[in-house]
Design a protein around this motif. Sequence first.
Motif, PDB file in Angstrom:
ATOM      1  N   GLY A 112      -2.759  11.078  -4.437  1.00 47.20           N
ATOM      2  CA  GLY A 112      -3.043   9.665  -4.628  1.00 47.20           C
ATOM      3  C   GLY A 112      -1.774   8.838  -4.583  1.00 47.20           C
ATOM      4  N   PRO A 170       3.576   7.562  -6.424  1.00 51.28           N
ATOM      5  CA  PRO A 170       4.483   6.668  -5.686  1.00 51.28           C
ATOM      6  C   PRO A 170       4.586   5.275  -6.304  1.00 51.28           C
ATOM      7  CG  PRO A 170       3.171   7.927  -4.141  1.00 51.28           C
ATOM      8  CD  PRO A 170       2.628   8.248  -5.512  1.00 51.28           C
ATOM      9  N   SER A 200       6.371   4.270   1.632  1.00 49.92           N
ATOM     10  CA  SER A 200       6.297   5.708   1.348  1.00 49.92           C
ATOM     11  C   SER A 200       7.490   6.100   0.486  1.00 49.92           C
ATOM     12  CB  SER A 200       6.349   6.490   2.664  1.00 49.92           C
ATOM     13  OG  SER A 200       6.587   7.859   2.405  1.00 49.92           O
ATOM     14  N   ILE A 201       7.270   7.007  -0.455  1.00 47.82           N
ATOM     15  CA  ILE A 201       8.411   7.478  -1.246  1.00 47.82           C
ATOM     16  C   ILE A 201       9.039   8.732  -0.646  1.00 47.82           C
ATOM     17  CG2 ILE A 201       7.641   6.378  -3.379  1.00 47.82           C
ATOM     18  CD1 ILE A 201       6.988   9.329  -4.364  1.00 47.82           C
ATOM     19  N   TYR A 261       0.859  -1.191   0.000  1.00 52.77           N
ATOM     20  CA  TYR A 261       0.000   0.000   0.000  1.00 52.77           C
ATOM     21  C   TYR A 261       0.891   1.236   0.000  1.00 52.77           C
ATOM     22  CZ  TYR A 261      -3.582   3.337   1.697  1.00 52.77           C
ATOM     23  OH  TYR A 261      -4.426   4.403   1.842  1.00 52.77           O
ATOM     24  N   MET A 262       0.716   2.083  -1.022  1.00 51.51           N
ATOM     25  CA  MET A 262       1.496   3.305  -1.133  1.00 51.51           C
ATOM     26  C   MET A 262       0.908   4.320  -0.162  1.00 51.51           C
ATOM     27  SD  MET A 262       3.247   1.868  -3.386  1.00 51.51           S
ATOM     28  CE  MET A 262       4.484   3.125  -3.195  1.00 51.51           C
ATOM     29  N   SER A 263       1.697   4.710   0.843  1.00 55.15           N
ATOM     30  CA  SER A 263       1.148   5.554   1.908  1.00 55.15           C
ATOM     31  C   SER A 263       2.236   6.384   2.564  1.00 55.15           C
ATOM     32  CB  SER A 263       0.510   4.643   2.966  1.00 55.15           C
ATOM     33  OG  SER A 263       0.347   5.325   4.184  1.00 55.15           O
ATOM     34  N   TYR A 280       6.027  13.464   2.443  1.00 54.78           N
ATOM     35  CA  TYR A 280       5.121  14.470   1.899  1.00 54.78           C
ATOM     36  C   TYR A 280       3.856  13.752   1.460  1.00 54.78           C
ATOM     37  CZ  TYR A 280       7.929  12.635  -1.898  1.00 54.78           C
ATOM     38  OH  TYR A 280       8.608  11.788  -2.725  1.00 54.78           O
ATOM     39  N   LEU A 301       0.648  13.320  -1.185  1.00 57.03           N
ATOM     40  CA  LEU A 301       0.204  13.506  -2.564  1.00 57.03           C
ATOM     41  C   LEU A 301      -1.301  13.240  -2.625  1.00 57.03           C
ATOM     42  CD1 LEU A 301       3.165  11.508  -4.139  1.00 57.03           C
ATOM     43  CD2 LEU A 301       2.895  13.999  -4.154  1.00 57.03           C
ATOM     44  N   HIS A 332      -6.891   7.058  -2.920  1.00 54.15           N
ATOM     45  CA  HIS A 332      -7.190   8.423  -3.339  1.00 54.15           C
ATOM     46  C   HIS A 332      -8.124   9.018  -2.300  1.00 54.15           C
ATOM     47  CE1 HIS A 332      -5.566   9.678  -7.229  1.00 54.15           C
ATOM     48  NE2 HIS A 332      -6.224  10.804  -6.982  1.00 54.15           N
ATOM     49  N   TYR A 333      -8.491  10.267  -2.492  1.00 56.75           N
ATOM     50  CA  TYR A 333      -9.373  10.971  -1.559  1.00 56.75           C
ATOM     51  C   TYR A 333      -8.721  10.995  -0.173  1.00 56.75           C
ATOM     52  CZ  TYR A 333     -12.246   9.549  -5.495  1.00 56.75           C
ATOM     53  OH  TYR A 333     -12.694   9.275  -6.742  1.00 56.75           O
ATOM     54  N   GLU A 334      -9.536  10.760   0.891  1.00 54.08           N
ATOM     55  CA  GLU A 334      -8.976  10.806   2.248  1.00 54.08           C
ATOM     56  C   GLU A 334      -8.347   9.481   2.648  1.00 54.08           C
ATOM     57  OE1 GLU A 334      -8.688  13.795   3.670  1.00 54.08           O
ATOM     58  OE2 GLU A 334      -9.657  14.345   1.773  1.00 54.08           O
TER      59      GLU A 334
HETATM   60  C1  4GN Z   1       1.774   7.928  -0.733  1.00 53.68           C
HETATM   61  C2  4GN Z   1       0.427   8.188  -0.970  1.00 53.68           C
HETATM   62  C3  4GN Z   1       2.108  10.246  -0.419  1.00 53.68           C
HETATM   63  C4  4GN Z   1       2.617   8.986  -0.454  1.00 53.68           C
HETATM   64  C5  4GN Z   1      -0.023   9.493  -0.890  1.00 53.68           C
HETATM   65  C6  4GN Z   1       4.068   8.748  -0.191  1.00 53.68           C
HETATM   66  C7  4GN Z   1      -2.396   8.924  -1.155  1.00 53.68           C
HETATM   67  N1  4GN Z   1       0.829  10.497  -0.635  1.00 53.68           N
HETATM   68  N2  4GN Z   1       4.715   9.671   0.509  1.00 53.68           N
HETATM   69  N3  4GN Z   1      -1.323   9.841  -1.041  1.00 53.68           N
HETATM   70  O1  4GN Z   1       4.598   7.737  -0.603  1.00 53.68           O
HETATM   71  C8  4GN Z   1      -4.763   9.224   1.216  1.00 53.68           C
HETATM   72  C9  4GN Z   1      -5.064   8.014   0.416  1.00 53.68           C
HETATM   73  C10 4GN Z   1      -3.315   9.507   1.056  1.00 53.68           C
HETATM   74  C11 4GN Z   1      -3.812   7.359   0.094  1.00 53.68           C
HETATM   75  C12 4GN Z   1      -2.763   8.393   0.192  1.00 53.68           C
END
Ligand code: 4GN
Length: 240
Positions: free
Chosen positions: A136, A140, A128-129, A82-84, A132, A134, A110-112
């Motif tokens: 969606g 990543p 996480s990449i 899971y990209m998070s 920060y 993003l 995506h979204y919240e």
């Molecule tokens: C991964 C996802 C940043 C990263 C994201 C990261 C989408 N932002 N730093 N945004 O690798 C709410 C739904 C935020 C999934 C997530």
Amino acid sequence: MQFDVLTLFPEMFKILDESIIGKAKEKGLINVNLINIRDFSKDKHKKVDDTPYGGGAGMVMQPEVVYDAYKSIKDDKAKVIYMSPQGKKLNQSKVEELSKKEHLILLCGHYEGIDQRVIDEIVDEEVSIGDYVLTGGELPAIVLIDSISRYVQGVIKEDSKKEESFAQGLLEYPQYTRPEVFKNRQVPDILLSGHHGNIDKWRRKQSLRVTFSKRPDLLENIQLSDEDKQILEEIKNEVP
Ligand code: 4GN
């Protein structure tokens, strides 16, 4: 290497048809299978999200549609990522580790976000990449696919990975090509000498020099040879 991507925005992955990764796909060295989560919605309007329990801004992706999209891929051995922003921070050694897997499933929110229960049910690891946020997980996921694909046999020239800085924990030495003089700046003489022993030594010193000046933190965590340590001392004693 097989990548299955669970996403609401499959078109964002068109960028992987370009350049080196595009060539790797054409050659069948990597396969990127895009699964549109929306295709698994049972809602008459293809809705995939709803308001959060407990209130608050935005929408949350519902668990069932994500689960059904996941279930359409059948491989018990695949690792689900899971990209998070909450995930383990990606670095070159993590990339190398993930490249040893045969099959990865990348889940893009995506979204919240996504209902926690389906994350708990299907995700093996959060990545996480960087620190920060993003809009969606697609960008990543693209970063992950690109970085991992470089380790797949045949995608890039074999020696460029080993030689490369980051794999060894150092930054890259500077590169030069024609012309020999540009804006009154000469290509370093040593590179025109044809003496490969000396060129290798010079490049190693430049790698150490650029790492020391730009990312001294990287030098803390790597094993340097006695020769490297000696070169580093020379660099430290140079007048800037
Ligand atoms: C991964 C996802 C940043 C990263 C994201 C990261 C989408 N932002 N730093 N945004 O690798 C709410 C739904 C935020 C999934 C997530």
